[in-house]
Design a protein around this motif. Structure first.
Motif, PDB file in Angstrom:
ATOM      1  N   ASN A   1      20.625  20.713  -5.391  1.00 35.62           N
ATOM      2  CA  ASN A   1      21.313  19.445  -5.406  1.00 35.62           C
ATOM      3  C   ASN A   1      21.031  18.378  -4.642  1.00 35.62           C
ATOM      4  OD1 ASN A   1      23.744  18.497  -6.550  1.00 35.62           O
ATOM      5  ND2 ASN A   1      25.182  19.172  -4.860  1.00 35.62           N
ATOM      6  N   ILE A   2      19.814  18.049  -4.616  1.00 41.21           N
ATOM      7  CA  ILE A   2      19.495  16.700  -3.760  1.00 41.21           C
ATOM      8  C   ILE A   2      18.944  15.558  -4.695  1.00 41.21           C
ATOM      9  CG2 ILE A   2      17.647  15.908  -2.341  1.00 41.21           C
ATOM     10  CD1 ILE A   2      17.240  18.874  -1.255  1.00 41.21           C
ATOM     11  N   GLN A   3      19.589  14.624  -4.766  1.00 44.42           N
ATOM     12  CA  GLN A   3      19.193  13.427  -5.654  1.00 44.42           C
ATOM     13  C   GLN A   3      18.772  12.238  -4.650  1.00 44.42           C
ATOM     14  OE1 GLN A   3      22.970  13.150  -7.538  1.00 44.42           O
ATOM     15  NE2 GLN A   3      22.724  14.995  -8.741  1.00 44.42           N
ATOM     16  N   MET A   4      17.521  12.162  -4.658  1.00 46.86           N
ATOM     17  CA  MET A   4      16.991  11.013  -3.705  1.00 46.86           C
ATOM     18  C   MET A   4      15.710  10.515  -4.653  1.00 46.86           C
ATOM     19  SD  MET A   4      18.229  10.843  -0.816  1.00 46.86           S
ATOM     20  CE  MET A   4      17.254   9.549  -0.252  1.00 46.86           C
ATOM     21  N   PRO A   5      16.228   9.197  -5.324  1.00 42.97           N
ATOM     22  CA  PRO A   5      15.305   8.389  -5.842  1.00 42.97           C
ATOM     23  C   PRO A   5      13.989   8.001  -5.383  1.00 42.97           C
ATOM     24  CG  PRO A   5      16.912   7.180  -5.483  1.00 42.97           C
ATOM     25  CD  PRO A   5      17.334   8.466  -4.869  1.00 42.97           C
ATOM     26  N   TYR A   6      12.768   8.173  -5.794  1.00 41.61           N
ATOM     27  CA  TYR A   6      11.527   7.849  -5.514  1.00 41.61           C
ATOM     28  C   TYR A   6      11.499   6.116  -5.437  1.00 41.61           C
ATOM     29  CZ  TYR A   6       6.690   6.882  -5.390  1.00 41.61           C
ATOM     30  OH  TYR A   6       5.215   5.980  -5.211  1.00 41.61           O
ATOM     31  N   GLU A   7      11.215   5.467  -4.469  1.00 47.15           N
ATOM     32  CA  GLU A   7      11.183   4.196  -4.472  1.00 47.15           C
ATOM     33  C   GLU A   7       9.540   3.444  -4.092  1.00 47.15           C
ATOM     34  OE1 GLU A   7      14.468   2.292  -2.402  1.00 47.15           O
ATOM     35  OE2 GLU A   7      15.856   3.644  -3.347  1.00 47.15           O
ATOM     36  N   GLU A   8       9.516   2.452  -4.564  1.00 45.19           N
ATOM     37  CA  GLU A   8       8.117   1.768  -3.911  1.00 45.19           C
ATOM     38  C   GLU A   8       8.216   1.539  -2.572  1.00 45.19           C
ATOM     39  OE1 GLU A   8       5.016   1.720  -5.516  1.00 45.19           O
ATOM     40  OE2 GLU A   8       6.006   2.823  -7.280  1.00 45.19           O
ATOM     41  N   ASP A   9       7.106   1.430  -1.979  1.00 40.67           N
ATOM     42  CA  ASP A   9       7.099   0.811  -0.771  1.00 40.67           C
ATOM     43  C   ASP A   9       7.096  -0.805  -0.883  1.00 40.67           C
ATOM     44  OD1 ASP A   9       4.732   0.888   1.876  1.00 40.67           O
ATOM     45  OD2 ASP A   9       6.833   0.352   2.120  1.00 40.67           O
ATOM     46  N   ILE A  10       8.017  -1.364  -0.162  1.00 40.79           N
ATOM     47  CA  ILE A  10       8.280  -2.896  -0.539  1.00 40.79           C
ATOM     48  C   ILE A  10       8.213  -3.721   0.799  1.00 40.79           C
ATOM     49  CG2 ILE A  10      10.257  -4.652  -0.902  1.00 40.79           C
ATOM     50  CD1 ILE A  10      11.583  -2.191  -2.323  1.00 40.79           C
ATOM     51  N   GLY A  11       7.599  -4.716   0.785  1.00 43.91           N
ATOM     52  CA  GLY A  11       7.317  -5.535   1.838  1.00 43.91           C
ATOM     53  C   GLY A  11       6.136  -5.664   2.544  1.00 43.91           C
ATOM     54  N   LEU A  12       5.041  -4.739   1.885  1.00 42.94           N
ATOM     55  CA  LEU A  12       3.671  -4.958   2.568  1.00 42.94           C
ATOM     56  C   LEU A  12       2.716  -5.681   1.550  1.00 42.94           C
ATOM     57  CD1 LEU A  12       3.148  -1.221   3.241  1.00 42.94           C
ATOM     58  CD2 LEU A  12       3.316  -2.885   4.848  1.00 42.94           C
ATOM     59  N   LYS A  13       1.975  -6.744   1.956  1.00 49.41           N
ATOM     60  CA  LYS A  13       0.972  -7.274   1.295  1.00 49.41           C
ATOM     61  C   LYS A  13       0.071  -6.451   0.586  1.00 49.41           C
ATOM     62  CE  LYS A  13       1.526 -11.298   4.255  1.00 49.41           C
ATOM     63  NZ  LYS A  13       0.902 -12.390   4.963  1.00 49.41           N
ATOM     64  N   GLU A  14       0.099  -6.552  -0.734  1.00 47.73           N
ATOM     65  CA  GLU A  14      -0.524  -5.732  -1.651  1.00 47.73           C
ATOM     66  C   GLU A  14      -2.206  -5.530  -1.350  1.00 47.73           C
ATOM     67  OE1 GLU A  14      -0.978  -2.305  -3.748  1.00 47.73           O
ATOM     68  OE2 GLU A  14       1.092  -3.069  -3.148  1.00 47.73           O
ATOM     69  N   GLU A  15      -2.780  -6.799  -1.155  1.00 48.08           N
ATOM     70  CA  GLU A  15      -4.253  -6.794  -0.892  1.00 48.08           C
ATOM     71  C   GLU A  15      -4.468  -6.255   0.638  1.00 48.08           C
ATOM     72  OE1 GLU A  15      -7.740 -10.180  -0.557  1.00 48.08           O
ATOM     73  OE2 GLU A  15      -6.051 -10.512  -1.907  1.00 48.08           O
ATOM     74  N   GLN A  16      -3.887  -6.795   1.461  1.00 46.50           N
ATOM     75  CA  GLN A  16      -4.023  -5.809   2.727  1.00 46.50           C
ATOM     76  C   GLN A  16      -3.791  -4.490   2.773  1.00 46.50           C
ATOM     77  OE1 GLN A  16      -1.539  -8.646   5.285  1.00 46.50           O
ATOM     78  NE2 GLN A  16      -3.342  -9.905   5.680  1.00 46.50           N
ATOM     79  N   HIS A  17      -2.519  -4.164   2.373  1.00 48.75           N
ATOM     80  CA  HIS A  17      -2.205  -2.677   2.071  1.00 48.75           C
ATOM     81  C   HIS A  17      -3.247  -1.954   1.441  1.00 48.75           C
ATOM     82  CE1 HIS A  17       0.263   0.914   1.917  1.00 48.75           C
ATOM     83  NE2 HIS A  17       0.218   0.698   0.504  1.00 48.75           N
ATOM     84  N   GLN A  18      -3.899  -2.368   0.420  1.00 51.98           N
ATOM     85  CA  GLN A  18      -4.744  -1.633  -0.455  1.00 51.98           C
ATOM     86  C   GLN A  18      -5.936  -1.213   0.242  1.00 51.98           C
ATOM     87  OE1 GLN A  18      -3.990   0.142  -3.135  1.00 51.98           O
ATOM     88  NE2 GLN A  18      -6.054   0.797  -3.006  1.00 51.98           N
ATOM     89  N   GLN A  19      -6.534  -2.528   0.954  1.00 52.81           N
ATOM     90  CA  GLN A  19      -7.542  -2.483   1.817  1.00 52.81           C
ATOM     91  C   GLN A  19      -7.464  -1.297   2.926  1.00 52.81           C
ATOM     92  OE1 GLN A  19      -8.877  -6.154   3.727  1.00 52.81           O
ATOM     93  NE2 GLN A  19     -10.866  -5.564   3.801  1.00 52.81           N
ATOM     94  N   LEU A  20      -6.496  -1.590   3.532  1.00 53.74           N
ATOM     95  CA  LEU A  20      -6.075  -0.601   4.477  1.00 53.74           C
ATOM     96  C   LEU A  20      -6.099   0.926   3.991  1.00 53.74           C
ATOM     97  CD1 LEU A  20      -5.780   0.047   7.552  1.00 53.74           C
ATOM     98  CD2 LEU A  20      -3.429  -0.439   7.096  1.00 53.74           C
ATOM     99  N   HIS A  21      -5.371   1.066   3.082  1.00 52.18           N
ATOM    100  CA  HIS A  21      -5.234   2.494   2.470  1.00 52.18           C
ATOM    101  C   HIS A  21      -6.367   2.942   1.847  1.00 52.18           C
ATOM    102  CE1 HIS A  21      -3.104   5.563   0.085  1.00 52.18           C
ATOM    103  NE2 HIS A  21      -3.952   5.177  -0.888  1.00 52.18           N
ATOM    104  N   THR A  22      -7.329   2.228   1.393  1.00 55.77           N
ATOM    105  CA  THR A  22      -8.645   2.621   0.848  1.00 55.77           C
ATOM    106  C   THR A  22      -9.515   2.991   2.208  1.00 55.77           C
ATOM    107  OG1 THR A  22      -8.604   1.040  -0.971  1.00 55.77           O
ATOM    108  CG2 THR A  22     -10.776   1.941  -0.412  1.00 55.77           C
ATOM    109  N   ALA A  23      -9.585   2.239   3.159  1.00 56.67           N
ATOM    110  CA  ALA A  23     -10.079   2.900   4.242  1.00 56.67           C
ATOM    111  C   ALA A  23      -9.410   3.950   5.079  1.00 56.67           C
ATOM    112  CB  ALA A  23     -10.184   1.721   5.432  1.00 56.67           C
ATOM    113  N   ILE A  24      -8.318   4.210   5.074  1.00 56.80           N
ATOM    114  CA  ILE A  24      -7.585   5.444   5.588  1.00 56.80           C
ATOM    115  C   ILE A  24      -7.881   6.608   4.505  1.00 56.80           C
ATOM    116  CG2 ILE A  24      -5.449   6.507   6.177  1.00 56.80           C
ATOM    117  CD1 ILE A  24      -4.585   3.599   6.926  1.00 56.80           C
ATOM    118  N   GLN A  25      -7.965   6.283   3.343  1.00 52.68           N
ATOM    119  CA  GLN A  25      -8.261   7.444   2.676  1.00 52.68           C
ATOM    120  C   GLN A  25      -9.706   8.107   2.983  1.00 52.68           C
ATOM    121  OE1 GLN A  25      -6.711   9.299   0.630  1.00 52.68           O
ATOM    122  NE2 GLN A  25      -4.936   7.731   0.542  1.00 52.68           N
ATOM    123  N   GLN A  26     -10.543   7.508   3.217  1.00 52.04           N
ATOM    124  CA  GLN A  26     -11.907   8.004   3.841  1.00 52.04           C
ATOM    125  C   GLN A  26     -11.970   8.788   5.270  1.00 52.04           C
ATOM    126  OE1 GLN A  26     -15.064   4.976   3.364  1.00 52.04           O
ATOM    127  NE2 GLN A  26     -13.625   3.656   2.247  1.00 52.04           N
TER     128      GLN A  26
END
Length: 166
Positions: A91-116
């Motif tokens: 009985n849990i209803q928590m919608p999934y939401e996109e992470d808002i407010g991060l600059k996508e390009e910088q976020h993606q570059q950091l995310h790609t590096a962190i994945q390694q």
């Protein structure tokens, strides 16, 4: 059906910390479907453990420990058949939401590096990015303060190298 006091308290806490959970998911999964699956699995694990939370540590510390352990466990489960739970059963209803407010390009570059990074390094980075103290990180991860500081310096250098090579 009327919600219990425990359910209301849990939902309130989840609303407060949903972005934190999302960030953990993004650190360990690459595609949206996997991120959503991990998000739901963390919510389920949190709900199962919530009645046992005694308040001996900060709620965020407890949440991080469960979220990170769930994320790390998900790696080992990938090679085995995954058991799923229907979130509606709890009985849990928590919608999934996109992470808002991060600059996508910088976020993606950091995310790609962190994945390694390896799993432990990812855990340290996410706690660092959440401005957790080394004492908090020690409590959450069970790694000594001195070792965390050394690892963090090495991780920073590794991330600098990975992001500068792009």
């Amino acid at each position: 059906m009327k919600k219990t006091e425990l359910e209301l308290e849990f939902e309130t806490k989840l609303k407060e910390y949903k972005l934190l959970i999302y960030k953990v998911c993004r650190m360990y999964k690459d595609n949206d479907d996997d991120i959503q699956d991990l998000y739901q699995e963390i919510i389920i694990q949190l709900w199962k453990s919530f009645p046992k939370f005694r308040g001996e540590s900060k709620f965020s510390t407890w949440l991080y420990r469960i979220a990170l352990n769930t994320a790390l466990t998900s790696y080992s489960k990938q090679k085995r058949a995954i058991q799923t739970s229907d979130v509606e059963l709890y009985n849990i209803q928590m919608p999934y939401e996109e992470d808002i407010g991060l600059k996508e390009e910088q976020h993606q570059q950091l995310h790609t590096a962190i994945q390694q990074l390896n799993d432990v390094e990812k855990s340290i980075v996410i706690l660092y990015l959440e401005n957790k103290s080394y004492d908090d990180m020690e409590e959450i991860l069970g790694i000594s303060n001195a070792t965390l500081r050394v690892k963090m310096n090495r991780i920073k250098e590794k991330l600098r190298t990975l992001t500068n090579n792009k």
